[in-house]
Design a protein around this motif. Structure first.
Motif, PDB file in Angstrom:
ATOM      1  N   LEU A 166      -6.211   6.389   0.162  1.00 11.63           N
ATOM      2  CA  LEU A 166      -4.938   4.562   0.307  1.00 11.63           C
ATOM      3  C   LEU A 166      -4.408   4.850   1.312  1.00 11.63           C
ATOM      4  O   LEU A 166      -3.853   4.278   2.443  1.00 11.63           O
ATOM      5  CB  LEU A 166      -3.564   4.635  -0.616  1.00 11.63           C
ATOM      6  CG  LEU A 166      -4.117   4.405  -2.014  1.00 11.63           C
ATOM      7  CD1 LEU A 166      -3.313   4.685  -3.390  1.00 11.63           C
ATOM      8  CD2 LEU A 166      -3.830   3.133  -2.171  1.00 11.63           C
ATOM      9  N   GLN A 167      -4.645   5.971   1.769  1.00 11.11           N
ATOM     10  CA  GLN A 167      -4.032   7.311   3.256  1.00 11.11           C
ATOM     11  C   GLN A 167      -5.906   6.430   4.296  1.00 11.11           C
ATOM     12  O   GLN A 167      -4.902   5.965   5.788  1.00 11.11           O
ATOM     13  CB  GLN A 167      -4.058   8.189   3.675  1.00 11.11           C
ATOM     14  CG  GLN A 167      -3.580   9.645   3.306  1.00 11.11           C
ATOM     15  CD  GLN A 167      -3.510  10.282   2.875  1.00 11.11           C
ATOM     16  OE1 GLN A 167      -4.615  10.941   3.081  1.00 11.11           O
ATOM     17  NE2 GLN A 167      -2.396  11.352   2.905  1.00 11.11           N
ATOM     18  N   VAL A 201      -5.379   9.029  -3.202  1.00  7.55           N
ATOM     19  CA  VAL A 201      -4.506   9.549  -2.496  1.00  7.55           C
ATOM     20  C   VAL A 201      -5.572   9.073  -1.114  1.00  7.55           C
ATOM     21  O   VAL A 201      -4.855   8.810  -0.333  1.00  7.55           O
ATOM     22  CB  VAL A 201      -3.942  10.987  -2.235  1.00  7.55           C
ATOM     23  CG1 VAL A 201      -2.843  11.585  -1.075  1.00  7.55           C
ATOM     24  CG2 VAL A 201      -2.591  10.631  -3.440  1.00  7.55           C
ATOM     25  N   TYR A 237       0.757   4.045  -3.602  1.00  4.33           N
ATOM     26  CA  TYR A 237       0.572   6.083  -1.799  1.00  4.33           C
ATOM     27  C   TYR A 237       1.616   6.620  -2.272  1.00  4.33           C
ATOM     28  O   TYR A 237       1.264   7.361  -3.337  1.00  4.33           O
ATOM     29  CB  TYR A 237       0.582   5.245  -0.014  1.00  4.33           C
ATOM     30  CG  TYR A 237       0.230   6.625  -0.278  1.00  4.33           C
ATOM     31  CD1 TYR A 237      -0.225   7.794   0.043  1.00  4.33           C
ATOM     32  CD2 TYR A 237       2.309   7.243   0.347  1.00  4.33           C
ATOM     33  CE1 TYR A 237      -0.747   9.070   0.759  1.00  4.33           C
ATOM     34  CE2 TYR A 237       1.679   9.102   0.887  1.00  4.33           C
ATOM     35  CZ  TYR A 237       0.757   9.783   1.227  1.00  4.33           C
ATOM     36  OH  TYR A 237       0.095  10.362   1.617  1.00  4.33           O
ATOM     37  N   ARG A 243       0.405   9.544  -4.841  1.00  4.44           N
ATOM     38  CA  ARG A 243       1.252  10.836  -4.551  1.00  4.44           C
ATOM     39  C   ARG A 243       2.304  11.402  -6.277  1.00  4.44           C
ATOM     40  O   ARG A 243       1.655  12.663  -5.992  1.00  4.44           O
ATOM     41  CB  ARG A 243       2.433  11.224  -3.734  1.00  4.44           C
ATOM     42  CG  ARG A 243       1.446  10.586  -2.226  1.00  4.44           C
ATOM     43  CD  ARG A 243       0.915  11.975  -1.608  1.00  4.44           C
ATOM     44  NE  ARG A 243       1.545  12.885  -1.469  1.00  4.44           N
ATOM     45  CZ  ARG A 243       0.501  14.383  -1.314  1.00  4.44           C
ATOM     46  NH1 ARG A 243      -0.687  14.537  -2.111  1.00  4.44           N
ATOM     47  NH2 ARG A 243       1.125  15.372  -1.581  1.00  4.44           N
ATOM     48  N   ASP A 249       0.844  -1.150   0.138  1.00  2.00           N
ATOM     49  CA  ASP A 249      -0.001  -0.014  -0.024  1.00  2.00           C
ATOM     50  C   ASP A 249       0.854   0.914  -0.188  1.00  2.00           C
ATOM     51  O   ASP A 249       0.469   1.800  -0.796  1.00  2.00           O
ATOM     52  CB  ASP A 249      -0.608  -0.027   1.284  1.00  2.00           C
ATOM     53  CG  ASP A 249      -1.794  -1.088   1.001  1.00  2.00           C
ATOM     54  OD1 ASP A 249      -2.482  -1.240  -0.088  1.00  2.00           O
ATOM     55  OD2 ASP A 249      -2.326  -1.800   2.113  1.00  2.00           O
TER      56      ASP A 249
END
Length: 255
Positions: free
Chosen positions: A134-135, A131, A107, A111, A103
Motif C-alpha cells: 500500500l505504501q 502495508v 493503509y 497498520r 488507499d
C-alpha cells in the motif's frame, strides 16, 4: 508460540530458584556458624553484591521504561504523520483525490491489522507485506497526481507521505530494540547470588526466616518480571494497545 504464555512458568521457576538460594544460604550459614570469623568482611561483600544488583535493576528498569514511552510516543507521531499527509491530499487535483484517499483508508486499516497481529500472534509478516504494498501504491499515485498538477503547493504532499512511510521503519526498529539476553541472564544470576547471601545472613526464629524469605523472593520476582514485561508491551500484562486508539480515531476521521 507467544513467550508470555510461559510467563507463569517463568515466575514459578524464578520464585522457586530464589527460595532455593535462600535455603542454601541458610544451611551454609548453619554449617559455618561455629567457625564464624570476620563478620565485617562478609558484610562488605554482601553490600557490594547487593549494590550491584540494585544498580543493574535500576539500569534495566530505566531502559525498559524509556523504550516503553518511546514506543508510545512513536504511535502519536505516526498518527500525526498520517493525518498531515491525508489533509494535504486536498492540494492534489480533485479528480485524483478519491483513489488516493481510498488507499489511505486501506493503509490505516492495514497498520492497525499489524498491531492486532502482534498482540494476538497473527500473521505479522503478511500484514507488514500488505502495508509495504500500500505504501508503494500510495506513493506512485501521489507522484502521478503531482505531475498532473500545475499548482506548486501540490508538491507538499510528497514530503508528508514520505514522513508517514518513514515512521513505520522507525516504529519497526523500536519494537525490535531490546537489551541483549546476557543482560537478563546476568540479572537473574545476580538475583540468585543475592538470595543466597541474604539466606546466609538471616537470623531469628523459623517463622521470621520463612516470612522474610518469601517476601524477598516475591519482591525480586515481581521486579524482574515487570522489567521483562515492559520490554514487550504487546504481549504481557503491561500493554501499549490503548495508544492505538489514536490511529482508530484517525481512521474514523477519513470520511
Amino acid at each position: 508460540m507467544d513467550p508470555f504464555k510461559l510467563a507463569p512458568l517463568f515466575i514459578l521457576l524464578l520464585f522457586g530458584g530464589l527460595l532455593c538460594s535462600l535455603v542454601f544460604g541458610r544451611r551454609l550459614r548453619a554449617r559455618h556458624a561455629a567457625g564464624e570469623t570476620d563478620v565485617k568482611a562478609n558484610r562488605a561483600v554482601e553490600g557490594a553484591v547487593f549494590g550491584l544488583l540494585g544498580l543493574l535493576i535500576a539500569f534495566t528498569f530505566s531502559g525498559a521504561s524509556n523504550r516503553f514511552e518511546n514506543r508510545r510516543t512513536l504511535i502519536v507521531q505516526e498518527a500525526n504523520a498520517i493525518s498531515t499527509a491525508y489533509f494535504r491530499l486536498n492540494l492534489l487535483p480533485p479528480e485524483t483525490q478519491p483513489e488516493v484517499r481510498n488507499d489511505f483508508r486501506q493503509y490505516v486499516d492495514a497498520r492497525l491489522a499489524v498491531y492486532r497481529a502482534m498482540a494476538n500472534e497473527g500473521p505479522v509478516r503478511e500484514a507488514m507485506q500488505h502495508v509495504d504494498n500500500l505504501q508503494g501504491q500510495i506513493w506512485k499515485e501521489a507522484v502521478r497526481a503531482c505531475q498532473l498538477s500545475t499548482e506548486r503547493p501540490a508538491g507538499l504532499v510528497l514530503p508528508a507521505i514520505n514522513a508517514m512511510i518513514d515512521i513505520t521503519t522507525t516504529r519497526a526498529v523500536a519494537n525490535q530494540t531490546h537489551p541483549p539476553a546476557v543482560v537478563y541472564g546476568m540479572l537473574i544470576i545476580l538475583a540468585l547470588i543475592c538470595a543466597g547471601l541474604a539466606g546466609y545472613g538471616m537470623t531469628g526464629d523459623t517463622l521470621v526466616r520463612r516470612t522474610h524469605s518469601i517476601a524477598f523472593a516475591a519482591v525480586l520476582t515481581a521486579v524482574i518480571y515487570v522489567i521483562v514485561d515492559l520490554e514487550f508491551p504487546r504481549a504481557g500484562f503491561i500493554r501499549i494497545d490503548a495508544a492505538d486508539q489514536l490511529l482508530v480515531d484517525v481512521r474514523e476521521s477519513m470520511r
